[in-house]
Design an enzyme around this catalytic site. Structure first.
Site, mmCIF file in Angstrom:
data_model
loop_
_atom_site.group_PDB
_atom_site.id
_atom_site.type_symbol
_atom_site.label_atom_id
_atom_site.label_comp_id
_atom_site.label_asym_id
_atom_site.label_seq_id
_atom_site.Cartn_x
_atom_site.Cartn_y
_atom_site.Cartn_z
ATOM 1 N N ASP A 54 0.668 -1.142 0.037
ATOM 2 C CA ASP A 54 0.078 -0.009 -0.030
ATOM 3 C C ASP A 54 0.704 1.402 0.045
ATOM 4 O O ASP A 54 2.192 1.254 0.538
ATOM 5 C CB ASP A 54 -0.848 0.002 1.257
ATOM 6 C CG ASP A 54 -1.827 -1.187 1.186
ATOM 7 O OD1 ASP A 54 -2.204 -1.664 0.010
ATOM 8 O OD2 ASP A 54 -2.163 -1.566 2.282
ATOM 9 N N TYR A 104 6.794 -8.142 8.594
ATOM 10 C CA TYR A 104 6.628 -6.666 8.713
ATOM 11 C C TYR A 104 6.843 -6.303 10.156
ATOM 12 O O TYR A 104 6.714 -6.837 11.234
ATOM 13 C CB TYR A 104 4.912 -6.686 8.503
ATOM 14 C CG TYR A 104 4.542 -7.044 6.992
ATOM 15 C CD1 TYR A 104 4.543 -6.115 6.083
ATOM 16 C CD2 TYR A 104 4.333 -8.391 6.849
ATOM 17 C CE1 TYR A 104 3.862 -6.614 4.988
ATOM 18 C CE2 TYR A 104 3.686 -8.631 5.491
ATOM 19 C CZ TYR A 104 3.416 -7.826 4.413
ATOM 20 O OH TYR A 104 3.317 -8.033 3.253
ATOM 21 N N ASP A 120 -6.646 1.231 7.953
ATOM 22 C CA ASP A 120 -5.335 1.891 8.224
ATOM 23 C C ASP A 120 -5.428 3.686 8.357
ATOM 24 O O ASP A 120 -6.667 3.928 8.345
ATOM 25 C CB ASP A 120 -4.219 1.588 7.243
ATOM 26 C CG ASP A 120 -4.906 2.435 5.552
ATOM 27 O OD1 ASP A 120 -5.581 3.052 5.769
ATOM 28 O OD2 ASP A 120 -4.269 1.468 4.834
ATOM 29 N N ARG A 149 -3.472 -4.851 7.892
ATOM 30 C CA ARG A 149 -4.571 -3.992 8.256
ATOM 31 C C ARG A 149 -5.664 -4.801 8.994
ATOM 32 O O ARG A 149 -6.307 -4.456 9.735
ATOM 33 C CB ARG A 149 -5.240 -3.405 6.927
ATOM 34 C CG ARG A 149 -4.172 -2.214 6.507
ATOM 35 C CD ARG A 149 -4.990 -1.434 5.265
ATOM 36 N NE ARG A 149 -4.640 -2.326 3.921
ATOM 37 C CZ ARG A 149 -5.772 -2.262 2.977
ATOM 38 N NH1 ARG A 149 -6.759 -1.640 3.308
ATOM 39 N NH2 ARG A 149 -5.675 -3.198 1.941
#
Length: 297
Positions: free
Chosen positions: A47, A75, A89, A185
């Site tokens: 994203d 992550y 988000d 997310r």
């Protein structure tokens, strides 16, 4: 890695440290100009808000991307408890607030544990999942509520590294290792839902795609100065099991023929000639190893 500043594009992977606000497509466009070829693609979309490892394939290496996209990813994330957004988000609008001040550390630990392992996850409303041929995010932008089905994903590790409490909000820093198709997310959203506070993602940095990590990644500015390319053979050997064959089997593979399976599956296997040249990716099915992609003429 090899550096290139001359003419022509070398086949291989470029490991990019994607900047914030850039789309994955923006990065591909930049790499097309730097590598002087249209044949560029990426493995696994990030994203715009997210930073970190984006694996880009140049020339023949674009045929590796679909297989690399299926590898495990890592992550670093920050989850804000106490607020929900319409995108799950920080880029979305706040849709609900509920104080997280009363959430005990033990409840937070239990929520994280419940989202670790093999789970079923509903993708975010704003995602690239197709529903009746149309992307979910396009439908969401039109105000349509999309019915997305839960999908199996695996969260190999979900480790809380810091907890910061401020008024009605809690910011939770975490390191996450997960299977392809996992939405961080959605983990933020679901953790907030479990705790009754709502939750969304405020920070995301991808630290790893398969064997390619931040230590190998280069910023856009660094790549503009010197385009570093991981050669095809090195890229395949790093990501998949390696199988070396004799001259007879090399000829078979080069012409799309099958080899006997040797127990290196179930995923892709890199096949190399006696001189070390990458020949193909194969996949073992039963007693045979079937070519997925052949890289030599």
């Amino acid at each position: 890695m090899t550096g290139r500043s001359g003419r022509g594009a070398e086949s291989g992977l470029v490991v990019v440290d994607k900047p914030a606000e850039w789309t994955s497509h923006d990065v591909v466009g930049k790499l097309r100009r730097l590598a002087r070829t249209r044949r560029v693609g990426h493995a696994g979309t990030l994203d715009p808000m997210a930073t970190g490892v984006l694996v880009v394939g140049v020339e023949k290496a674009t045929r590796l991307l679909g297989h690399l996209a299926l590898t495990e990813k890592g992550y670093d994330a920050t989850i804000r408890l106490g607020q929900s957004t319409n995108t799950d988000d920080a880029e979305g609008e706040i849709t609900a607030s509920a104080s997280a001040a009363g959430v005990a550390d033990a409840a937070l630990e239990a929520g994280v544990a419940a989202l670790t392992g093999e789970i079923r996850q509903v993708p975010p409303q704003v995602s690239a999942i197709k529903v009746n041929g149309e992307r979910a995010y396009k439908m969401a932008r039109k105000g349509e509520r999309v019915a997305l089905e839960a999908r199996p994903v695996t969260v190999h590790a979900f480790t809380v590294t810091a907890v910061r409490r401020e008024g009605d909000l809690i910011d939770v820093d975490a390191s996450i290792s997960c299977s392809s198709g996992t939405y961080i997310r959605a983990l933020a959203r679901d953790l907030g839902a479990m705790l009754g506070t709502g939750g969304h993602l405020t920070y995301l940095r991808r630290t790893r795609v398969g064997p390619y990590d931040l230590g190998m990644a280069r910023t856009i500015d660094q790549l503009a100065e010197r385009l570093e390319v991981v050669p095809m053979g090195e890229a395949v050997a790093a990501a998949f099991p390696r199988r070396e064959v004799d001259a007879d089997d090399a000829r078979k593979v080069m012409h799309g023929g099958r080899l006997p399976a040797v127990g290196l599956g179930p995923g892709p296997v890199g096949v190399f000639a006696p001189d070390g040249t990458l020949l193909a990716l194969v996949e073992e099915q039963g007693r045979a190893a079937k070519p997925l992609a052949v890289f030599v003429p």
